[in-house]
Design an enzyme around this catalytic site. Structure first.
Site, PDB file in Angstrom:
ATOM      1  N   LYS A   1      14.088  10.082  -7.873  1.00 53.66           N
ATOM      2  CA  LYS A   1      13.069  10.856  -8.603  1.00 53.66           C
ATOM      3  C   LYS A   1      13.363  12.353  -8.508  1.00 53.66           C
ATOM      4  O   LYS A   1      13.180  13.092  -9.472  1.00 53.66           O
ATOM      5  CB  LYS A   1      11.686  10.544  -8.055  1.00 53.66           C
ATOM      6  CG  LYS A   1      11.182   9.149  -8.447  1.00 53.66           C
ATOM      7  CD  LYS A   1       9.956   8.804  -7.657  1.00 53.66           C
ATOM      8  CE  LYS A   1       9.388   7.445  -8.034  1.00 53.66           C
ATOM      9  NZ  LYS A   1       8.449   6.932  -7.023  1.00 53.66           N
TER      10      LYS A   1
ATOM     11  N   ASP B   1      14.282   5.851  -3.387  1.00 54.34           N
ATOM     12  CA  ASP B   1      13.384   6.010  -4.534  1.00 54.34           C
ATOM     13  C   ASP B   1      12.993   7.486  -4.695  1.00 54.34           C
ATOM     14  O   ASP B   1      12.999   8.017  -5.804  1.00 54.34           O
ATOM     15  CB  ASP B   1      12.145   5.114  -4.342  1.00 54.34           C
ATOM     16  CG  ASP B   1      11.197   5.226  -5.506  1.00 54.34           C
ATOM     17  OD1 ASP B   1      11.518   4.675  -6.573  1.00 54.34           O
ATOM     18  OD2 ASP B   1      10.150   5.896  -5.379  1.00 54.34           O
TER      19      ASP B   1
ATOM     20  N   LYS C   1      14.036   4.125 -13.159  1.00 61.81           N
ATOM     21  CA  LYS C   1      14.658   5.300 -12.546  1.00 61.81           C
ATOM     22  C   LYS C   1      16.176   5.167 -12.409  1.00 61.81           C
ATOM     23  O   LYS C   1      16.886   6.168 -12.393  1.00 61.81           O
ATOM     24  CB  LYS C   1      14.047   5.510 -11.149  1.00 61.81           C
ATOM     25  CG  LYS C   1      12.575   5.838 -11.194  1.00 61.81           C
ATOM     26  CD  LYS C   1      11.854   5.502  -9.911  1.00 61.81           C
ATOM     27  CE  LYS C   1      11.512   4.036  -9.821  1.00 61.81           C
ATOM     28  NZ  LYS C   1      10.582   3.676  -8.756  1.00 61.81           N
TER      29      LYS C   1
HETATM   30  N1  HSE Z   1       8.083   2.113  -5.555  1.00 60.05           N
HETATM   31  C1  HSE Z   1       7.659   3.310  -6.206  1.00 60.05           C
HETATM   32  C2  HSE Z   1       6.714   4.073  -5.306  1.00 60.05           C
HETATM   33  C3  HSE Z   1       7.003   2.932  -7.512  1.00 60.05           C
HETATM   34  O1  HSE Z   1       6.227   3.492  -4.339  1.00 60.05           O
HETATM   35  O2  HSE Z   1       6.456   5.257  -5.543  1.00 60.05           O
HETATM   36  C4  HSE Z   1       6.768   4.082  -8.453  1.00 60.05           C
HETATM   37  O3  HSE Z   1       7.960   4.697  -8.838  1.00 60.05           O
END
Ligand code: HSE
Length: 338
Positions: free
Chosen positions: A221, A217, A121
């Site tokens: 995304k 994260d 990512k």
């Molecule tokens: N660390 C990420 C999550 C992994 O927990 O969604 C998948 O992108």
């Protein structure tokens, strides 16, 4: 088709196992006969232009804790650029600040005329358009469906929703680790740290789990979705982010008592991108449990549409990498695999 694997951790090894498991089907259904000519990661590299025996590479990495370098002093990007191959599959750990080493790997692959499949990512959150341009300039393919949603084709679904319609807003649960922690706190009354330790043990969490917990994260995304669907050209740095570190068992219990649940929600509304914990109704289709992700695409003409599926895990993400590989194989052969 000759492949270079960059990154050989949980996802890279799951991809190797999936290729082996599906060997006959890939050849008969898609004419796809992958030959892994190099595996590189932060611990070393192994190369064989006739094709590596991946089970042996896995066993050897488990035994030694590293890939054998055989005295190769080149950087991983130099190996990627100098190895004759068609596709590089990039699965190194995400660095949200610099995108490295993934960013350098992807550039090296494009410049040496290799197509790229990645679930990393960092490079996408930082340099989405520059990478797409570089791929186009070098007439190679760039696929990243595993970067959002693990094995769940959220990006493809969003693209399909937008054809003949217009996506006005996206809301979603994009981090499996946070959702797993919140679910464990709510259903099993586990403390935050114990729930996090379980997510780490299962391999869902990032190498640095604070990136999950702090919402980065989810933010990266969200930026990838927004760019992929041309809703915004924002990078991860433009997303307003609040994570779940301050959510207490009391917050979770109070929401549960009212038939609600606390979830870390990512929202792209017009050009505004944000991530924050919110209380949502339990009967909202976005209110998924465990490592599931759920994304709602609000479409101007056809209304909202929701996709739900597991958002993290080695075998799950490996299935996205393979889907991308099959599509590249199809486009190389001038076929549509859809
Ligand atoms: N660390 C990420 C999550 C992994 O927990 O969604 C998948 O992108």
């Amino acid at each position: 088709m000759r492949l270079v694997l960059a990154g050989f951790g949980v996802v890279g090894q799951s991809f190797a196992a999936l290729l082996e498991h599906k060997e006959k089907e890939l050849a008969s259904a898609y004419g796809l006969v992958p030959r892994i000519v190099a595996v590189v990661d932060s611990t070393g590299s192994v190369l064989d232009e006739r094709g590596l025996d991946l089970s042996r590479v896995v066993r050897s990495k488990k035994r030694n804790g590293s890939l054998q370098t055989a005295g190769d002093r080149r950087t991983t990007s130099e190996i990627i650029a100098q190895t004759e191959a068609d596709v590089m599959v990039e699965t190194t750990p995400t660095n949200f600040r610099t995108g490295e080493p993934g960013l350098g790997h992807i550039r090296a692959a494009f410049i040496s005329k290799k197509s790229v499949i990645t679930c990393n990512k960092g490079p996408l959150g930082i340099a989405f358009h520059a990478l797409r341009e570089l791929a186009r300039h070098n007439s190679v393919e760039f696929r990243y469906s595993g970067a959002v949603g693990g094995g769940t084709p959220i990006l493809d679904f969003g693209r399909t929703c937008s054809i003949g319609d217009e996506i006005t807003k996206v809301t979603g649960i994009l981090n499996g680790t946070c959702n797993f922690i919140l679910t464990k706190m709510e259903q099993d009354h586990l403390g935050f740290q114990r729930a996090l330790a379980l997510a780490q043990k299962e391999g869902y969490a990032e190498k640095d789990p604070s990136l999950d917990i702090n919402g980065f994260d989810s933010a990266v995304k969200l930026a990838i979705i927004a760019n992929h669907l041309s809703l915004s050209r924002a990078t991860v740095r433009d997303v307003r982010v609040k994570g779940i570190a301050e959510i207490s068992p009391g917050d979770v219990d109070r929401a549960a008592a009212k038939g609600d649940a606390v979830r870390l929600l990512a929202t792209a509304d017009g050009g505004e991108l944000s991530v924050a914990p919110v209380v949502i109704r339990r009967d909202d289709p976005l209110c998924v449990s465990g490592t599931y992700n759920a994304v709602k695409f609000h479409c101007r003409y056809s209304g909202p549409k929701v996709i739900v599926g597991k958002g993290a895990g080695g075998p799950e993400t490996a299935s996205s990498l393979l889907r991308d590989l099959i599509e590249i194989r199809g486009s190389m052969a001038g076929e549509s695999t859809k």
